[in-house]
Design a protein around this motif. Structure first.
Motif, PDB file in Angstrom:
ATOM      1  N   LYS A 145      37.814  12.949   8.035  1.00  0.00           N
ATOM      2  CA  LYS A 145      36.903  12.364   7.053  1.00  0.00           C
ATOM      3  C   LYS A 145      37.540  12.287   5.668  1.00  0.00           C
ATOM      4  O   LYS A 145      37.296  11.358   4.908  1.00  0.00           O
ATOM      5  N   ASP A 146      38.357  13.271   5.332  1.00  0.00           N
ATOM      6  CA  ASP A 146      38.956  13.321   4.002  1.00  0.00           C
ATOM      7  C   ASP A 146      40.254  14.102   4.080  1.00  0.00           C
ATOM      8  O   ASP A 146      40.414  14.962   4.939  1.00  0.00           O
ATOM      9  N   GLN A 147      41.169  13.795   3.192  1.00  0.00           N
ATOM     10  CA  GLN A 147      42.393  14.575   3.107  1.00  0.00           C
ATOM     11  C   GLN A 147      42.839  14.618   1.650  1.00  0.00           C
ATOM     12  O   GLN A 147      42.600  13.683   0.899  1.00  0.00           O
ATOM     13  N   LYS A 148      43.432  15.743   1.287  1.00  0.00           N
ATOM     14  CA  LYS A 148      43.934  15.890  -0.077  1.00  0.00           C
ATOM     15  C   LYS A 148      45.121  16.837  -0.069  1.00  0.00           C
ATOM     16  O   LYS A 148      45.350  17.549   0.909  1.00  0.00           O
ATOM     17  N   SER A 173      36.785  22.326   7.519  1.00  0.00           N
ATOM     18  CA  SER A 173      37.901  22.098   6.604  1.00  0.00           C
ATOM     19  C   SER A 173      39.075  22.943   7.076  1.00  0.00           C
ATOM     20  O   SER A 173      38.893  24.083   7.511  1.00  0.00           O
ATOM     21  N   GLN A 231      45.235  19.573   2.898  1.00  0.00           N
ATOM     22  CA  GLN A 231      43.902  19.962   3.362  1.00  0.00           C
ATOM     23  C   GLN A 231      43.200  18.759   3.959  1.00  0.00           C
ATOM     24  O   GLN A 231      43.298  17.642   3.437  1.00  0.00           O
ATOM     25  N   VAL A 232      42.493  18.980   5.071  1.00  0.00           N
ATOM     26  CA  VAL A 232      41.713  17.927   5.710  1.00  0.00           C
ATOM     27  C   VAL A 232      40.284  18.405   5.935  1.00  0.00           C
ATOM     28  O   VAL A 232      40.036  19.596   6.096  1.00  0.00           O
ATOM     29  N   VAL A 233      39.375  17.452   5.911  1.00  0.00           N
ATOM     30  CA  VAL A 233      37.999  17.692   6.327  1.00  0.00           C
ATOM     31  C   VAL A 233      37.831  16.918   7.622  1.00  0.00           C
ATOM     32  O   VAL A 233      38.098  15.711   7.671  1.00  0.00           O
ATOM     33  N   GLN A 254      31.172  19.671  10.780  1.00  0.00           N
ATOM     34  CA  GLN A 254      32.220  19.422   9.791  1.00  0.00           C
ATOM     35  C   GLN A 254      32.977  20.707   9.490  1.00  0.00           C
ATOM     36  O   GLN A 254      32.367  21.749   9.277  1.00  0.00           O
ATOM     37  N   GLU A 271      35.399  15.963  11.086  1.00  0.00           N
ATOM     38  CA  GLU A 271      34.122  15.943  11.771  1.00  0.00           C
ATOM     39  C   GLU A 271      34.460  16.052  13.253  1.00  0.00           C
ATOM     40  O   GLU A 271      35.063  15.164  13.838  1.00  0.00           O
TER      41      GLU A 271
END
Length: 67
Positions: A42-45, A11, A57-59, A9, A61
């Motif tokens: 997996k995630d974004q903000k 970022s 920003q992204v996370v 993982q 995998e």
């Protein structure tokens, strides 16, 4: 035996776009990881300052095949 892969993982952040954050994260990961075969967002903000988006920003995998 078939192939074996590992997932790590990471970022990544960009002031331009989510796409740029993903691209930058993969390019940086490829400098230390060999055989990257894919990635999952997996995630974004977003970061917001004074009502305006200032960063993405992204996370990720990241999957890479072990040698």
């Amino acid at each position: 035996m078939g192939s074996v892969a590992r997932i790590t993982q990471i970022s990544s952040r960009s002031e331009t776009s989510f796409e740029d954050a993903v691209r930058g994260g993969i390019e940086k990961a490829a400098t230390t990881l060999r055989n990257i075969s894919g990635a999952w967002v997996k995630d974004q903000k977003v970061e917001v300052t004074d009502g305006r988006i200032t960063a993405f920003q992204v996370v990720l995998e990241v999957t890479f095949v072990l040698e």
